[in-house]
Design an enzyme around this catalytic site. Structure first.
Site, PDB file in Angstrom:
ATOM      1  N   ARG A   1       0.848  -1.199   0.000  1.00  0.00           N
ATOM      2  CA  ARG A   1       0.000   0.000   0.000  1.00  0.00           C
ATOM      3  C   ARG A   1       0.875   1.237   0.000  1.00  0.00           C
ATOM      4  NH1 ARG A   1      -4.301  -2.220   4.570  1.00  0.00           N
ATOM      5  NH2 ARG A   1      -4.898  -4.076   3.378  1.00  0.00           N
TER       6      ARG A   1
ATOM      7  N   SER B   1      -7.835  -1.847   1.139  1.00  0.00           N
ATOM      8  CA  SER B   1      -8.747  -2.282   2.190  1.00  0.00           C
ATOM      9  C   SER B   1      -9.507  -1.124   2.816  1.00  0.00           C
ATOM     10  CB  SER B   1      -7.969  -3.076   3.242  1.00  0.00           C
ATOM     11  OG  SER B   1      -8.841  -3.662   4.183  1.00  0.00           O
ATOM     12  N   HIS B   2      -9.302  -0.895   4.096  1.00  0.00           N
ATOM     13  CA  HIS B   2     -10.052   0.101   4.866  1.00  0.00           C
ATOM     14  C   HIS B   2      -9.404   1.477   4.802  1.00  0.00           C
ATOM     15  CE1 HIS B   2      -6.865  -1.620   7.230  1.00  0.00           C
ATOM     16  NE2 HIS B   2      -6.889  -0.578   8.045  1.00  0.00           N
TER      17      HIS B   2
ATOM     18  N   ASP C   1     -16.090  -2.465   4.999  1.00  0.00           N
ATOM     19  CA  ASP C   1     -15.025  -1.512   4.685  1.00  0.00           C
ATOM     20  C   ASP C   1     -14.884  -1.368   3.173  1.00  0.00           C
ATOM     21  OD1 ASP C   1     -13.941  -4.020   4.165  1.00  0.00           O
ATOM     22  OD2 ASP C   1     -11.924  -3.440   4.793  1.00  0.00           O
TER      23      ASP C   1
ATOM     24  N   ASP D   1     -13.108  -2.778   0.798  1.00  0.00           N
ATOM     25  CA  ASP D   1     -13.118  -3.942  -0.091  1.00  0.00           C
ATOM     26  C   ASP D   1     -14.066  -5.031   0.378  1.00  0.00           C
ATOM     27  OD1 ASP D   1     -11.467  -4.590   2.085  1.00  0.00           O
ATOM     28  OD2 ASP D   1     -10.291  -6.012   0.916  1.00  0.00           O
TER      29      ASP D   1
ATOM     30  N   ASP E   1     -14.410  -6.824   3.192  1.00  0.00           N
ATOM     31  CA  ASP E   1     -14.065  -7.985   4.007  1.00  0.00           C
ATOM     32  C   ASP E   1     -14.210  -7.743   5.507  1.00  0.00           C
ATOM     33  OD1 ASP E   1     -11.854  -6.325   4.242  1.00  0.00           O
ATOM     34  OD2 ASP E   1     -10.369  -7.878   3.827  1.00  0.00           O
ATOM     35  N   ARG E   2     -14.205  -6.494   5.966  1.00  0.00           N
ATOM     36  CA  ARG E   2     -14.372  -6.206   7.392  1.00  0.00           C
ATOM     37  C   ARG E   2     -15.833  -5.924   7.717  1.00  0.00           C
ATOM     38  NH1 ARG E   2      -9.022  -3.289   9.753  1.00  0.00           N
ATOM     39  NH2 ARG E   2      -7.509  -4.280   8.380  1.00  0.00           N
TER      40      ARG E   2
ATOM     41  N   THR F   1      -1.582 -11.401  13.719  1.00  0.00           N
ATOM     42  CA  THR F   1      -2.552 -10.679  12.903  1.00  0.00           C
ATOM     43  C   THR F   1      -2.238 -10.900  11.421  1.00  0.00           C
ATOM     44  OG1 THR F   1      -2.901  -8.999  14.597  1.00  0.00           O
ATOM     45  CG2 THR F   1      -3.459  -8.396  12.346  1.00  0.00           C
TER      46      THR F   1
ATOM     47  N   SER G   1      -9.392  -6.423  14.279  1.00  0.00           N
ATOM     48  CA  SER G   1      -9.614  -5.282  13.387  1.00  0.00           C
ATOM     49  C   SER G   1     -10.864  -5.478  12.535  1.00  0.00           C
ATOM     50  CB  SER G   1      -8.386  -5.037  12.514  1.00  0.00           C
ATOM     51  OG  SER G   1      -8.018  -6.215  11.826  1.00  0.00           O
TER      52      SER G   1
ATOM     53  N   LYS H   1     -11.521 -12.948   5.203  1.00  0.00           N
ATOM     54  CA  LYS H   1     -12.583 -12.484   6.080  1.00  0.00           C
ATOM     55  C   LYS H   1     -13.723 -11.964   5.216  1.00  0.00           C
ATOM     56  CE  LYS H   1      -9.732  -8.373   7.065  1.00  0.00           C
ATOM     57  NZ  LYS H   1      -8.392  -8.925   6.875  1.00  0.00           N
TER      58      LYS H   1
END
Length: 663
Positions: free
Chosen positions: A84, A187-188, A370, A372, A374-375, A439, A468, A479
């Site tokens: 990222r 992601s987020h 989020d 993408d 997944d959260r 993690t 998270s 996830k």
């Protein structure tokens, strides 16, 4: 034929900014479907434009494989889940980052080929979460895959696919024939100009690439000298909004296929949950749900499942249209950044119920995704469910979820080490093997694929989650935010199977309170210090290590708080499946309150940022007295936080007087 080109010859190739650029083609076989571009991502596969019996095919007439000289660019070491950086870095706006995207993709492809016995992967998915630069990057990557000889390139219609859906497509599309997927997501993290862009790689079983893969990518990026792509007399582009089934032959040996982004993912969700019974349950008086897509990739999938398949009204969706900048919000489903949903669920910023709100007027269940998809964030009316509690409650209520009942319950569960021990207590009571991992979802991937990949113990069906806001099972290898929402819908349905039709429903708060009364409450919250200067963050960790972890370190003396530091350790993990070892995965400080209650603080550096460092401090305290289980977590944990901060000297070393986020 391979042609050598200079940077100047590519200037025009990199200048496009629209989704569809002129494509030089010959119509090989035409259906009766007319192709056109659209401005919006299709909201459901029922509404997506599909091809006729004979798909439309296009073939480039002038493309040539080219080998472009380049040079290594520093800093391409992937973190916890991919690489990222600020989007301008990927775009190569600064001359020092010229070909940044191409360098990383070529290094990734070379690594994938090496792991595949020296053969280029035959079939790959390219998809993203819709953030700024998504569509332009897909075009560049498709040309590079063609230039490297990848035979089949699958791109979802619209270019957008949630990360869980990508994993499902890898595992199930055409019998699981995909060799991997290049997923364009940070992601987020925020998106848009000046914000973040990222790329991760998922392997053939749908799981994120492990450190052995990402370390090789990094090593190759340090010695890269050229990358392969294709170029024609006119620029080659794929219409991302073309009819599903459309094929673009970029070279005689490489074809891009426009695929349905929903098909495999929706099918696997239907295998996990009883959609027919859920469809009836959501019709009950008093039930409603509010799902916040946060303008990310998960929104269209929520629409497809909740509205199209379960029959809920469109009003149950909030911010479910993907936007390149996520509507200028931070698409992280926590109490701070999902503030709109939090307020609509009758919650204050600390997660406690707002006493000024009539809870009876609020949705039964609230959920958020989020960027993408997944959260997840889970809430009831006036009740925030921490990710650790959510995982434990799903485990304790596995009988409500067909994916688990078909096998007689989970055969294994796991949590990330910084998550609370709420899952451990349930797993012990339920006699389910329980693991604590570093993690990163890749660690769960080995456990749930233990039999599939390594012919070892079969832990499926498997349930796992991390602090998270990540929850999932073995239905895919990521996830899954929407899965978590459906799990809670199923738990509510089971809890209300004996509730009279017009009687008040058993609520999320009722379920959570009952769980605490049975197992005790693990008060839990996380302090995030974002964008900390990297050297200061490293100094902080080194200080903690030297003061509390090294053999000659002495434990801190007691102070007026009465909270005593009992033990300390630095977490390391030996994978029980492949034997790999992960070290320096977080520093654990174990405390004890004056009344003997145990508590824990974990400090670690996050690997999900694009600039600077994020210091995360996780706070946990166990409370088995039902009369003391009703406090807001940040309030209940404030004295523990102050005690830990006084020991580690965070303000002194970083200049931060308060966390960026408490959640």
């Amino acid at each position: 034929m391979i042609m050598i080109a200079t940077r100047r010859s590519l200037v025009h190739a990199r200048s496009f900014n629209t989704m569809f650029i002129t494509f030089s083609f010959v119509l090989m076989l035409c259906s009766d479907t007319t192709l056109s571009t659209t401005e919006a991502f299709a909201v459901g596969s029922r509404n997506a434009r599909r091809g006729s019996l004979f798909p439309t095919k296009y073939s480039s007439t002038t493309s040539s494989v080219m080998k472009i000289p380049t040079k290594p660019i520093a800093g391409m070491k992937p973190g916890t889940s991919g690489l990222r950086k600020k989007v301008e870095v990927w775009q190569g706006i600064d001359e020092s980052n010229t070909h940044y995207l191409e360098n990383f993709i070529q290094s990734l492809l070379d690594t994938a080929s090496d792991k595949n016995g020296g053969k280029v992967p035959e079939t790959m998915i390219v998809a993203g979460d819709g953030r700024y630069y998504n569509n332009e990057a897909i075009q560049i990557i498709c040309r590079m895959l063609a230039g490297n000889g990848v035979k089949n390139v699958w791109v979802p219609q619209g270019g957008i696919m949630s990360t869980p859906a990508v994993s499902a497509a890898i595992r199930a599309r055409k019998g699981g024939s995909a060799d991997g997927a290049i997923v364009l997501t940070a992601s987020h993290n925020p998106g848009g100009p000046g914000e973040d862009f990222g790329i991760k790689y998922n392997l053939a079983f749908g799981q994120p690439a492990g450190e052995d893969f990402t370390d090789d990518v990094y090593e190759r990026s340090l010695r890269i000298r050229s990358f392969k792509t294709i170029q024609g007399t006119q620029e080659i582009a794929v219409d991302l909004n073309a009819t599903i089934g459309t094929m673009y032959t970029l070279t005689p040996s490489s074809t891009v296929f426009i695929i349905d982004p929903f098909e495999e993912y929706v099918a696997v969700l239907k295998s996990c949950f009883d959609f027919e019974k859920l469809r009836e349950f959501v019709k009950r008086p008093g039930f409603s749900i509010l799902f916040d897509g946060m303008h990310g990739a998960g929104g269209p999938f929520a629409r497809r499942v909740l509205v199209d398949d379960l029959g809920l009204p469109g009003s149950c969706l909030l911010r479910c249209n993907p936007l390149p900048d996520f509507g200028k919000i931070h698409p992280d489903p926590n109490l701070t950044y999902a503030a709109l949903l939090v307020k609509k669920m009758g919650l204050l910023p600390d997660g406690s119920a707002d006493p000024e709100v009539d809870l009876s007027s609020l949705p039964t269940l609230g959920a958020a995704n989020d960027g993408d998809g997944d959260r997840n964030l889970i809430a009831g009316a006036g009740c925030f469910v921490t990710p650790s509690d959510s995982l434990a409650i799903i485990c304790d209520n596995w009988e409500a979820i067909p994916h688990f009942t078909k096998a007689g319950g989970p055969k294994g569960v796991a949590r990330s080490m910084p998550s609370s021990a709420a899952l451990d207590v349930v797993a012990k009571a339920r006699n389910i093997p329980c693991f604590s991992t570093p993690t990163g979802w890749k660690y769960f991937g080995n456990l749930m694929s233990s039999k599939e990949m390594f012919d070892q113990t079969d832990y499926t069906p498997f349930l796992c989650g991390e602090e998270s806001f990540g929850t999932g099972s073995d239905h895919i290898r990521e996830k899954d935010g929407l899965w978590a929402a459906l799990a809670w819908m199923s738990i509510l349905m089971k809890a209300n199977e004996n509730t009279l039709h017009n009687a008040p429903l058993v609520s999320v708060r009722d379920i959570v309170s009952t769980h605490w009364a049975t197992y005790g409450r693990h008060y839990y919250c996380r302090y995030d210090y974002e964008g900390v200067e990297s050297t200061a963050a490293i100094r902080l960790v080194e200080l903690i290590r030297s003061r509390f972890i090294t053999p000659d370190a002495a434990l801190a003396r007691d102070d007026s708080s009465g909270i005593t530091l009992i033990t300390s350790e630095e977490f390391s993990y030996t994978d029980p499946v492949d034997g790999s070892v992960a070290t320096n995965q977080g520093i654990i400080l174990e405390f004890q309150y004056p009344n003997g209650d145990p508590a824990r603080v974990v400090i670690r550096l996050s690997g999900t940022g694009s600039a600077g460092a994020t210091i995360r401090m996780y706070l946990e305290r166990f409370e088995d007295d039902v009369a003391k289980q009703g406090e807001a977590a940040p309030v209940a944990l404030e004295s523990l936080a102050n005690r830990a901060l006084s020991l580690i000297k965070l303000e002194e070393l970083t200049g931060r007087i308060a966390p960026t986020v408490i959640t």
